[in-house]
Design an enzyme around this catalytic site. Structure first.
Site, mmCIF file in Angstrom:
data_model
loop_
_atom_site.group_PDB
_atom_site.id
_atom_site.type_symbol
_atom_site.label_atom_id
_atom_site.label_comp_id
_atom_site.label_asym_id
_atom_site.label_seq_id
_atom_site.Cartn_x
_atom_site.Cartn_y
_atom_site.Cartn_z
ATOM 1 N N GLN A 24 0.822 -1.208 0.000
ATOM 2 C CA GLN A 24 0.000 0.000 0.000
ATOM 3 C C GLN A 24 0.854 1.255 0.000
ATOM 4 O O GLN A 24 2.074 1.202 0.214
ATOM 5 C CB GLN A 24 -0.933 -0.003 1.213
ATOM 6 N N HIS A 68 0.428 5.613 1.229
ATOM 7 C CA HIS A 68 -0.381 6.674 1.826
ATOM 8 C C HIS A 68 -0.084 7.991 1.119
ATOM 9 O O HIS A 68 1.074 8.288 0.812
ATOM 10 C CB HIS A 68 -0.061 6.827 3.315
ATOM 11 N N GLU A 78 4.118 8.012 8.790
ATOM 12 C CA GLU A 78 4.005 7.139 9.954
ATOM 13 C C GLU A 78 5.367 6.595 10.360
ATOM 14 O O GLU A 78 6.311 6.554 9.564
ATOM 15 C CB GLU A 78 3.045 5.985 9.675
ATOM 16 N N HIS A 129 4.825 0.236 0.736
ATOM 17 C CA HIS A 129 5.262 -0.503 1.913
ATOM 18 C C HIS A 129 4.273 -1.605 2.254
ATOM 19 O O HIS A 129 3.129 -1.608 1.787
ATOM 20 C CB HIS A 129 5.416 0.426 3.119
ATOM 21 N N ARG A 147 -4.463 0.743 -1.427
ATOM 22 C CA ARG A 147 -4.007 -0.638 -1.537
ATOM 23 C C ARG A 147 -3.740 -0.955 -3.005
ATOM 24 O O ARG A 147 -4.582 -0.702 -3.872
ATOM 25 C CB ARG A 147 -5.081 -1.561 -0.969
#
Length: 765
Positions: free
Chosen positions: A542, A544, A561, A619, A639
């Site tokens: 996926q 972000h 993150e 990642h 995804r």
């Protein structure tokens, strides 16, 4: 996106409120922070670097005010000579890449309300098309102090900088007119090229007229409106639907200082007359006045017809040296906690007036060479003295002897005014010994909040969160526990106390920056989300999005993150970025034939490893890994590959390939430090900074017996317990904790005491 902040000035436009040593952008005119700091706070979500242009004498002020922000990349460009905004912008532009988008802003704007992010992203689209994008605001009068933008939709047909009174009257009554807010968004390379050309031509003209080649730009003062905006054919405009004010004169100051005008004032038969009185010691009586500003401070008063208020600049320039101190130095010193003012001073004594805002706190300290007496004139002063808290009411006083540790704070809901009288053989600010902070007292809300998580039963999850931490999950398979979450897709809940079982997001919306700290105003929602992730099976591959893309397409923040590996089976690995440079075409092909993992960067992990995942990085977490994830408060996930798995209903989960490719970084992954430092042993404990970015700061503690943590007004602190158990206390409050617990500590000056043997991660913004 980069930001260029123009924070120069001479401190004369709002004289006597502002002075040469305290110009308006660094004053807390009507905010918790200065106008300069509010400019930074407003733009943190959108800009990853700040270039600040200021005068040489303000460099220390800028550095001091920037110390309140962590994880922000910035540099200061110091001007030794004020030549106008055009040369200042060019200097700032020259230190940035030509490929960057730059947002140019003065440091003295007041913006109130929503709409900032929408305007920025609309402007970015236009700037990418080769436009200088202005931010227009509705004109509310035919004023001559602003630039006027004539437009059709987003297209600017003409820009007129500070028109004559007659032209302003004509323009104001037309429907296609906006004022220029002072902000510009554009491509940096285009900006550099045009400004260099313009200033080179002016320099050649200057050298010809003065027969004095200088080798540097000597153009006379020139502002960017004249150098660029009035002549450019590439102007666009985006309306800014917010309350806007350029605090450049007393007219604009009056509109943002509600309640400050007419204080301690009697006006009789006066028309269009405004009195700004900053002293309680003088009554101003006006009789039969018309069209005047009267501005009074402790040491100077300015009286002018409203139409002539800006004449103060020439008055200051022509004034005799005898009056230099009045024009250059303010008797008031502004701080985040309030202000202080010298009333009288002579050898052996000093008298000061101190004003403290509600909730404000001064640092704990003592003096060796002077005695201090505090008499309360308004409100109720709280003072910590020799380990106990004393409240001093109006008309009462307290004496502080040399070498007595003390700390003043205001735990009430109104301003506190104190007269401080210092006596002693030496009265000097260098005679101050700062001591360790001690817990705050008198807070109305609890300081500590134990949280219970929200659970997710994604198909790749396991049962370790239940087995290892005793999580009360309702699911047979528990993939994630959202330990600190105010997100609509799954809120934590408060456990025990006044707010028992209240959803954490509802609590935050109710109390806002009072519990989150002033840095939270940077964001339009609670800024972070913390999870435990049990990957019994591999997670999907996926990506972000970053803030730019997520705001437009998902109506929320992007997602950077950090992963802290709590545990991992032998041979466990995860994917982070590409192992080599790839193209969009290759990625599409490999997603179609299920070979995408062949070009992913495989990272073998063990307990204690730290991985930072910048937005746009492809990642996936592999099987057998237990992770604590600290991230932006966002659930935006694209995804791209899911191993052809089906969910419990026999359906494949949806993929988001097109959106993922829009935001994907195709370069090989390079593990950056992102604030990660080596562990340090201190007082028998081990402390390690895990990350430091503009969104969050994380530290891990391995505590053997006890640890003290400090909290301030800037940010809350979150604690997630990785292992062990103990007790956390703050003042009279305490919470017992064990492995897997999550504790929220509200913002405010206080000290946390942790006792026990444990490992934990702290997070703050």
């Amino acid at each position: 996106m980069k930001a260029i902040i123009l924070a120069g000035g001479a401190g004369d436009r709002l004289w006597p409120l502002s002075r040469k040593n305290a110009p308006k952008q660094f004053l807390n005119l009507n905010q918790d922070n200065s106008l300069f700091q509010e400019t930074i706070i407003r733009s943190i979500p959108f800009c990853d670097e700040f270039v600040i242009v200021t005068n040489q004498e303000y460099q220390e002020i800028v550095e001091g005010q920037m110390n309140q922000f962590q994880g922000i990349s910035y540099q200061i460009i110091v001007e030794t000579e004020a030549l106008g905004t055009a040369p200042a912008v060019l200097k700032a532009s020259s230190v940035l890449s030509k490929e960057e988008m730059v947002l140019i802003m003065p440091a003295d704007l007041v913006l109130i309300g929503e709409g900032y992010s929408d305007a920025l992203y609309q402007a970015k689209t236009l700037a990418e098309q080769g436009q200088y994008v202005l931010f227009g605001v509705r004109a509310d009068a035919p004023k001559t102090g602003y630039g006027y933008i004539r437009h059709q939709g987003n297209h600017v047909s003409r820009f007129i900088e500070k028109p004559s009174k007659a032209l302003a009257q004509q323009l104001f009554y037309q429907d296609d007119i906006l004022w220029n807010s002072g902000m510009i968004l554009c491509n940096n390379g285009m900006l550099q090229e045009e400004l260099e050309d313009t200033l080179r031509i002016r320099q050649e003209k200057y050298e010809k007229e003065h027969e004095s080649p200088s080798g540097v730009y000597k153009t006379g003062r020139i502002h960017i409106e004249k150098a660029l905006l009035e002549t450019s054919d590439h102007l666009s405009v985006v309306p800014l639907f917010m309350q806007w004010q350029d605090v450049s004169n007393f007219h604009s100051y009056e509109s943002v200082s509600v309640g400050k005008e007419h204080k301690n004032t009697i006006l009789r038969d006066c028309k269009n007359t405004t009195v700004i009185n900053q002293t309680d010691r003088q009554l101003i009586v006006g009789n039969d006045l018309d069209d005047l500003f009267v501005v009074n401070t402790e040491d100077a008063i300015y009286i002018t017809r409203k139409e002539s208020e800006q004449d103060i600049k020439s008055i200051i320039a022509e004034a005799p040296d005898t009056y230099e101190a009045y024009f250059n130095y303010s008797p008031m010193v502004y701080r985040n906690w309030g202000m202080r003012e010298i009333i009288a001073q002579a050898p052996g004594y000093r008298v000061r007036r101190i004003l403290m805002y509600p909730g404000a706190t001064l640092s704990a300290h003592s003096h060796e060479k002077r005695n201090e007496n505090y008499a309360v004139i308004q409100g109720q002063l709280a003072i910590e003295l020799d380990g106990r808290v004393i409240h001093i009411r109006e008309h009462e006083s307290i004496n502080i002897l040399p070498n007595q540790m003390h700390r003043l704070f205001n735990d009430g809901d109104q301003n506190v005014v104190v007269i401080e009288v210092d006596t002693g053989q030496e009265i000097d600010e260098r005679d101050m010994i700062h001591l360790d902070e001690v817990p705050m007292a008198g807070q109305k809300l609890p300081e500590l909040y134990l949280l219970s998580p929200a659970y997710k039963d994604y198909l790749w999850g396991g049962d370790r969160l239940v087995r290892q931490f005793g999580k009360q999950s309702p699911y047979d398979i528990t993939a994630e526990s959202w330990e600190l979450s105010a997100h609509k897709d799954g809120q934590s809940h408060i456990v025990g106390g006044t707010f028992d079982d209240q959803p954490f997001g509802d609590f935050i919306r109710q109390y806002g920056s009072k519990v989150c700290g002033w840095k939270s105003r940077t964001f339009d929602r609670f800024p972070i989300l913390i999870k435990f992730i049990d990957a019994a099976k591999p997670l999907s591959v996926q990506i972000h999005p970053g803030d730019d893309y997520a705001f437009v397409h998902e109506k929320e923040f992007g997602k950077n993150e950090m992963w802290y590996v709590m545990d991992a089976v032998e041979g466990a690995y995860l994917y982070c970025g590409f192992s080599r440079r790839v193209s969009e075409e290759e990625v599409r092909k490999r997603l179609a034939d299920n070979s995408i993992t062949e070009v992913l960067n495989k990272v073998y992990v063990k307990k204690g490893d730290v991985i930072f995942i910048p937005a746009g990085t492809i990642h996936a977490i592999g099987a057998g890994i237990l992770i604590c994830e600290i991230q932006q408060n966002s659930n935006s996930t694209y995804r791209v590959y899911d191993y052809d798995r089906v969910d419990k209903e026999g359906k494949k989960r949806p993929l988001h390939v097109d959106k993922a490719l829009d935001v994907m970084n195709f370069e090989p992954y390079e593990q950056g430090a992102f604030g990660l430092l080596e562990p340090q042993e201190k007082d028998g404990n081990v402390v390690q900074q895990l990350s430091l970015c503009k969104y969050f700061q994380c530290e891990k503690y391995r505590i053997r017996e006890k640890q003290t943590l400090y909290v301030d007004e800037a940010s809350f602190v979150s604690l997630v317990i990785l292992a062990g158990n103990g007790i956390i206390s703050c003042g009279e409050e305490s919470i017992s904790f064990g492995a897997g617990d999550s504790i929220f500590v509200s913002a405010g000056r206080k000290v946390l005491h942790i006792e026990g043997t444990c490992e934990l991660i702290t997070t703050r913004i």
